[in-house]
Motif scaffolding. Structure first.
Motif, short mmCIF file in Angstrom:
data_model
loop_
_atom_site.label_atom_id
_atom_site.label_comp_id
_atom_site.label_asym_id
_atom_site.label_seq_id
_atom_site.Cartn_x
_atom_site.Cartn_y
_atom_site.Cartn_z
N VAL A 39 0.78 -0.99 -0.16
CA VAL A 39 -0.08 0.15 0.31
C VAL A 39 0.81 1.44 0.05
N PRO A 40 0.67 2.19 -0.98
CA PRO A 40 1.23 3.43 -0.88
C PRO A 40 1.30 4.24 0.21
N GLU A 41 2.24 5.21 0.56
CA GLU A 41 2.21 5.81 1.86
C GLU A 41 0.77 6.75 2.14
N PRO A 42 0.25 7.34 0.65
CA PRO A 42 -1.07 8.31 1.18
C PRO A 42 -2.17 7.39 1.51
N SER A 43 -2.22 6.10 0.96
CA SER A 43 -3.29 5.06 1.33
C SER A 43 -3.26 4.53 2.68
N LYS A 44 -1.77 4.80 3.31
CA LYS A 44 -1.79 4.27 4.63
C LYS A 44 -2.23 5.32 5.47
N ASP A 45 -2.08 6.62 5.20
CA ASP A 45 -2.79 7.51 5.93
C ASP A 45 -4.22 7.25 6.06
N PHE A 46 -4.87 7.41 4.82
CA PHE A 46 -6.30 7.12 4.83
C PHE A 46 -6.93 5.98 5.61
N ALA A 47 -6.02 4.77 5.20
CA ALA A 47 -6.36 3.55 6.17
C ALA A 47 -6.31 3.61 7.74
N GLN A 48 -5.35 4.44 8.05
CA GLN A 48 -5.37 4.85 9.57
C GLN A 48 -6.30 5.81 9.96
N GLU A 49 -6.81 6.84 9.16
CA GLU A 49 -7.97 7.55 9.46
C GLU A 49 -9.14 6.75 9.71
N LEU A 50 -9.41 5.83 8.72
CA LEU A 50 -10.44 5.01 8.73
C LEU A 50 -10.63 4.08 10.11
N VAL A 51 -9.24 3.57 10.37
CA VAL A 51 -9.38 2.72 11.57
C VAL A 51 -9.75 3.30 12.92
N GLU A 52 -8.89 4.41 12.94
CA GLU A 52 -9.08 5.51 14.22
C GLU A 52 -10.39 5.54 14.40
N GLY A 53 -11.05 6.38 13.23
CA GLY A 53 -12.58 6.80 13.36
C GLY A 53 -13.46 5.65 13.68
N THR A 54 -13.15 4.37 13.01
CA THR A 54 -14.21 3.54 13.28
C THR A 54 -14.16 2.99 14.65
N ILE A 55 -12.76 3.05 15.12
CA ILE A 55 -12.71 2.44 16.82
C ILE A 55 -13.29 3.58 17.57
N ALA A 56 -12.96 4.86 17.54
CA ALA A 56 -13.31 5.79 18.22
C ALA A 56 -14.85 6.15 18.20
N HIS A 57 -15.69 5.64 17.19
CA HIS A 57 -17.22 5.76 16.97
C HIS A 57 -18.06 4.30 17.32
N GLN A 58 -17.12 3.33 17.47
CA GLN A 58 -17.52 1.92 17.37
C GLN A 58 -18.76 1.80 18.18
N GLU A 59 -19.02 2.14 19.13
CA GLU A 59 -20.37 1.80 20.09
C GLU A 59 -21.68 2.58 19.15
N GLN A 60 -21.60 3.57 18.78
CA GLN A 60 -22.58 4.33 18.16
C GLN A 60 -22.73 3.66 16.58
N ILE A 61 -21.67 3.21 15.99
CA ILE A 61 -21.50 2.41 14.63
C ILE A 61 -22.47 1.10 15.00
N ASP A 62 -21.95 0.56 15.98
CA ASP A 62 -22.59 -0.98 16.31
C ASP A 62 -23.91 -0.62 16.63
N GLN A 63 -24.59 0.30 17.50
CA GLN A 63 -25.97 0.63 17.64
C GLN A 63 -26.66 0.97 16.32
N THR A 64 -26.29 1.64 15.57
CA THR A 64 -26.55 2.03 14.28
C THR A 64 -26.84 0.59 13.34
N ILE A 65 -25.84 -0.15 13.37
CA ILE A 65 -25.82 -1.30 12.29
C ILE A 65 -26.94 -2.16 13.04
N ALA A 66 -26.99 -2.32 14.45
CA ALA A 66 -27.94 -3.37 15.06
C ALA A 66 -29.45 -2.86 14.82
N SER A 67 -29.50 -1.39 14.92
CA SER A 67 -31.13 -0.97 14.65
C SER A 67 -31.47 -0.97 13.18
#
Length: 152
Positions: A39-67
């Motif tokens: 994976v090229p460097e700019p894509s790594k940065d985007f991947a990190q943003e996605l992982v950090e954001g998903t983890i930071a909001h996981q409770e709300q995300i899981d509630q949304t999916i479950a609903s």
């Protein structure tokens, strides 16, 4: 930058976290998986943003999916499907720079590539409802993330 490669990398990290339940340093895991996927460097940065954001909001995300997942609990879902939807739901609810339909289509592709035979249909069914809810909330000028979690 390849956003698809970034999403694949992010999915691998989220899946690993879900599977092992062990804490880790996100940047190190991104580097490890990015090396495997070349994976090229700019894509790594985007991947990190996605992982950090998903983890930071996981409770709300899981509630949304479950609903929106009729007759399914988060824990009953296949780990790949669950993490594909977490990643896409993060994008849909918290990334205004990515259209919801793009996130949905990318999630379907990830489910086809990494999930089981029925994963793409399952992921599509739930995420389509989340995107529809987000679009309606946006049209009404509401906070998309709070709107999605309150809609069954």
């Amino acid at each position: 930058m390849s956003r698809r490669l970034a999403r694949e990398t992010a999915l691998q990290v989220l899946f690993q976290r879900d599977l092992t339940k062990e804490p880790f340093i996100i940047a190190e895991e991104i580097q490890r998986w990015a090396k495997e996927f070349v994976v090229p460097e700019p894509s790594k940065d985007f991947a990190q943003e996605l992982v950090e954001g998903t983890i930071a909001h996981q409770e709300q995300i899981d509630q949304t999916i479950a609903s929106f997942a009729q007759d399914w609990t988060i824990n009953r879902m296949a780990k790949v499907d669950r993490n594909v939807m977490r990643l896409a739901t993060y994008e849909i609810l918290f990334r205004s720079d990515i259209p919801g339909r793009v996130s949905l289509n990318e999630a379907i592709e990830l489910a086809k590539r990494f999930g089981g035979e029925e994963s793409a249909k399952f992921v599509n069914g739930i995420l389509d409802r989340i995107v529809e809810s987000a679009v309606k909330a946006e049209q009404k000028g509401a906070d998309v993330s709070s709107k999605a979690t309150s809609n069954p």
